[in-house]
Design a protein around this motif. Structure first.
Motif, PDB file in Angstrom:
ATOM      1  N   ALA A 138       0.828  -1.200   0.000  1.00 50.38           N
ATOM      2  CA  ALA A 138       0.000   0.000   0.000  1.00 50.38           C
ATOM      3  C   ALA A 138       0.869   1.260   0.000  1.00 50.38           C
ATOM      4  CB  ALA A 138      -0.936  -0.009   1.211  1.00 50.38           C
ATOM      5  N   ARG A 139       1.932   1.251   0.821  1.00 47.79           N
ATOM      6  CA  ARG A 139       2.863   2.385   0.851  1.00 47.79           C
ATOM      7  C   ARG A 139       3.518   2.573  -0.513  1.00 47.79           C
ATOM      8  NH1 ARG A 139       7.565   1.709   4.445  1.00 47.79           N
ATOM      9  NH2 ARG A 139       8.052   3.793   3.635  1.00 47.79           N
ATOM     10  N   ALA A 144       4.201   5.353  -5.714  1.00 48.38           N
ATOM     11  CA  ALA A 144       4.232   5.220  -7.169  1.00 48.38           C
ATOM     12  C   ALA A 144       3.319   6.262  -7.815  1.00 48.38           C
ATOM     13  CB  ALA A 144       3.814   3.812  -7.580  1.00 48.38           C
ATOM     14  N   TYR A 145       2.160   6.494  -7.209  1.00 48.90           N
ATOM     15  CA  TYR A 145       1.250   7.516  -7.729  1.00 48.90           C
ATOM     16  C   TYR A 145       1.879   8.908  -7.604  1.00 48.90           C
ATOM     17  CZ  TYR A 145      -2.473   3.986  -7.701  1.00 48.90           C
ATOM     18  OH  TYR A 145      -3.233   2.870  -7.937  1.00 48.90           O
ATOM     19  N   MET A 146       2.557   9.150  -6.476  1.00 52.80           N
ATOM     20  CA  MET A 146       3.226  10.439  -6.274  1.00 52.80           C
ATOM     21  C   MET A 146       4.281  10.670  -7.353  1.00 52.80           C
ATOM     22  SD  MET A 146       3.808  10.250  -2.130  1.00 52.80           S
ATOM     23  CE  MET A 146       5.021  11.570  -2.177  1.00 52.80           C
ATOM     24  N   LEU A 147       5.040   9.606  -7.671  1.00 51.05           N
ATOM     25  CA  LEU A 147       6.100   9.722  -8.673  1.00 51.05           C
ATOM     26  C   LEU A 147       5.539   9.927 -10.075  1.00 51.05           C
ATOM     27  CD1 LEU A 147       8.671   7.035  -7.479  1.00 51.05           C
ATOM     28  CD2 LEU A 147       9.104   9.484  -7.788  1.00 51.05           C
ATOM     29  N   ALA A 148       4.389   9.325 -10.333  1.00 50.34           N
ATOM     30  CA  ALA A 148       3.769   9.491 -11.651  1.00 50.34           C
ATOM     31  C   ALA A 148       3.449  10.955 -11.906  1.00 50.34           C
ATOM     32  CB  ALA A 148       2.506   8.643 -11.737  1.00 50.34           C
ATOM     33  N   ASP A 149       3.090  11.674 -10.839  1.00 50.80           N
ATOM     34  CA  ASP A 149       2.771  13.096 -10.972  1.00 50.80           C
ATOM     35  C   ASP A 149       4.015  13.975 -10.858  1.00 50.80           C
ATOM     36  OD1 ASP A 149       0.063  12.536 -11.241  1.00 50.80           O
ATOM     37  OD2 ASP A 149      -0.291  12.616  -9.068  1.00 50.80           O
ATOM     38  N   GLU A 196      13.566   5.132 -17.609  1.00 52.14           N
ATOM     39  CA  GLU A 196      12.263   4.584 -17.239  1.00 52.14           C
ATOM     40  C   GLU A 196      12.218   4.172 -15.763  1.00 52.14           C
ATOM     41  OE1 GLU A 196       9.993   2.617 -21.046  1.00 52.14           O
ATOM     42  OE2 GLU A 196      11.308   1.320 -19.848  1.00 52.14           O
ATOM     43  N   THR A 197      11.003   4.229 -15.216  1.00 51.30           N
ATOM     44  CA  THR A 197      10.739   3.796 -13.847  1.00 51.30           C
ATOM     45  C   THR A 197       9.640   2.749 -13.871  1.00 51.30           C
ATOM     46  OG1 THR A 197      11.300   6.001 -12.988  1.00 51.30           O
ATOM     47  CG2 THR A 197      10.020   4.563 -11.537  1.00 51.30           C
ATOM     48  N   THR A 198       9.740   1.746 -13.022  1.00 47.74           N
ATOM     49  CA  THR A 198       8.703   0.719 -12.981  1.00 47.74           C
ATOM     50  C   THR A 198       7.357   1.369 -12.649  1.00 47.74           C
ATOM     51  OG1 THR A 198       9.328   0.264 -10.681  1.00 47.74           O
ATOM     52  CG2 THR A 198      10.203  -1.215 -12.370  1.00 47.74           C
ATOM     53  N   ILE A 199       6.332   0.979 -13.392  1.00 47.84           N
ATOM     54  CA  ILE A 199       4.996   1.554 -13.177  1.00 47.84           C
ATOM     55  C   ILE A 199       4.382   1.003 -11.904  1.00 47.84           C
ATOM     56  CG2 ILE A 199       2.670   1.733 -14.131  1.00 47.84           C
ATOM     57  CD1 ILE A 199       3.920   1.546 -16.919  1.00 47.84           C
ATOM     58  N   GLU A 200       4.512  -0.323 -11.723  1.00 49.16           N
ATOM     59  CA  GLU A 200       3.976  -0.973 -10.536  1.00 49.16           C
ATOM     60  C   GLU A 200       5.130  -1.355  -9.598  1.00 49.16           C
ATOM     61  OE1 GLU A 200       0.857  -1.394  -9.701  1.00 49.16           O
ATOM     62  OE2 GLU A 200       0.085  -0.517 -11.573  1.00 49.16           O
ATOM     63  N   PRO A 201       4.915  -1.308  -8.280  1.00 46.34           N
ATOM     64  CA  PRO A 201       5.952  -1.743  -7.335  1.00 46.34           C
ATOM     65  C   PRO A 201       6.353  -3.191  -7.591  1.00 46.34           C
ATOM     66  CG  PRO A 201       4.208  -0.546  -6.201  1.00 46.34           C
ATOM     67  CD  PRO A 201       3.719  -0.787  -7.591  1.00 46.34           C
ATOM     68  N   VAL A 202       7.632  -3.476  -7.422  1.00 46.26           N
ATOM     69  CA  VAL A 202       8.200  -4.801  -7.683  1.00 46.26           C
ATOM     70  C   VAL A 202       8.473  -5.507  -6.357  1.00 46.26           C
ATOM     71  CG1 VAL A 202      10.213  -6.018  -8.597  1.00 46.26           C
ATOM     72  CG2 VAL A 202       9.240  -4.067  -9.851  1.00 46.26           C
ATOM     73  N   LEU A 203       7.943  -6.716  -6.206  1.00 39.73           N
ATOM     74  CA  LEU A 203       8.139  -7.469  -4.968  1.00 39.73           C
ATOM     75  C   LEU A 203       9.365  -8.361  -5.073  1.00 39.73           C
ATOM     76  CD1 LEU A 203       7.116  -8.297  -2.149  1.00 39.73           C
ATOM     77  CD2 LEU A 203       5.761 -10.087  -3.265  1.00 39.73           C
ATOM     78  N   THR A 204      10.253  -8.274  -4.088  1.00 44.76           N
ATOM     79  CA  THR A 204      11.383  -9.190  -3.963  1.00 44.76           C
ATOM     80  C   THR A 204      11.377  -9.737  -2.537  1.00 44.76           C
ATOM     81  OG1 THR A 204      13.078  -7.674  -3.090  1.00 44.76           O
ATOM     82  CG2 THR A 204      12.693  -7.649  -5.478  1.00 44.76           C
TER      83      THR A 204
END
Length: 284
Positions: A138-139, A144-149, A196-204
């Protein structure tokens, strides 16, 4: 009456205990959907191992475990199988013409490793704990939304939000090469173009990441002499594996086996069942 969980396995009169099947099954990916396939692979691997050990005993080989890592040695069974394969599987190093022919198929396959400059924002969590994982996700999604803007505020946001020590430098990881990060991170890194930046968060295994490819330099094509030994080793290894598989199929074809379907092993290369027992000796 107790119903066996797995079929009884009998190889040339030797019974493989149910506990061995259960233990081997842990080495194969299992799920409700593929359990039957995993069980098939596990039983085949056990049959092959048993046949190899029976052959080693028949030839009166003695286990001499070798060190395979710092303070880590082969088991007696692994040593016997290695010694049997060393004795039975012989290959000749490829000649110069064969090596060059393989290289000429596509010289661009042989490159130096690329170099990437990468930044990321980490939202640390234990992925195995659902509550922890969902909180981090969620964080990460919110950021990610903040970065998109505000894509130009990556470094500032990283300093404020990232759980990685790189936050103090705006999330930059500096210059990295393949295998410098965990595989699941690199898998997504390879999909990014410069900037480029990943659009969706990446889980590791470390948590969720937002990854940015700051700069990248592709690897250069390497000259023949630089990769000659690597190609030679690969050809020799492939030939060794092929001959080892033929040797195993001969053992399977002449054996009396109950409780396992070995027809695919007899007819073609099946890496799933063979790879658990095939390890090319380093001195062959």
């Amino acid at each position: 009456m107790v119903v066996p969980m797995y079929p009884d396995l009998v190889v040339n009169g030797d019974v493989i205990p149910q506990s061995a099947v259960a233990a081997e099954l842990q080495n194969h990916r299992t799920s409700a959907k593929n359990f039957a396939d995993a069980l098939h692979q596990a039983t085949n691997a056990l049959v092959i191992r048993t046949l190899l050990l029976q052959e080693a005993t028949k030839k009166k080989l003695t286990a001499k475990p070798q060190e395979v890592g710092p303070n880590k040695f082969e088991s007696e069974e692994e040593a016997l199988i290695r010694e049997l394969l060393e004795k039975e599987v012989k290959v000749t190093p490829p000649g110069e013409a064969a090596i060059r022919k393989e290289w000429e198929k596509n010289p661009s396959r042989f490159r130096s490793m690329p170099l990437w400059e990468v930044s990321h924002i980490l939202f640390k969590c234990d992925p195995s704990i659902a509550e922890d994982r969902l909180r981090a996700q969620a964080r990460a999604q919110e950021v990610a939304y903040m970065l998109a803007d505000n894509p130009n505020k990556f470094a500032e946001i990283a300093k404020n939000e990232s759980d990685c020590g790189s936050s103090s430098s705006g999330g930059t990881l500096g210059q990295i090469r393949p295998k410098d990060t965990v595989p699941e991170f690199e898998q997504h890194l390879r999909k990014l173009q410069e900037g480029e930046t990943t659009i969706e968060p990446v889980l590791t295994r470390h948590g969720y990441h937002i990854i940015r490819m700051d700069a990248m330099v592709d690897g250069n094509v390497l000259p023949f002499e630089t990769v000659r030994q690597k190609i030679s080793d690969a050809i020799e290894k492939a030939e060794w594996t092929h001959k080892a598989q033929l040797f195993i199929r001969e053992l399977v074809s002449s054996a009396e086996i109950e409780g396992a379907n070995m027809e695919k092993i007899k007819s073609k290369n099946t890496q799933h069942s063979l790879k658990r027992n095939l390890r090319k000796p380093t001195n062959s």
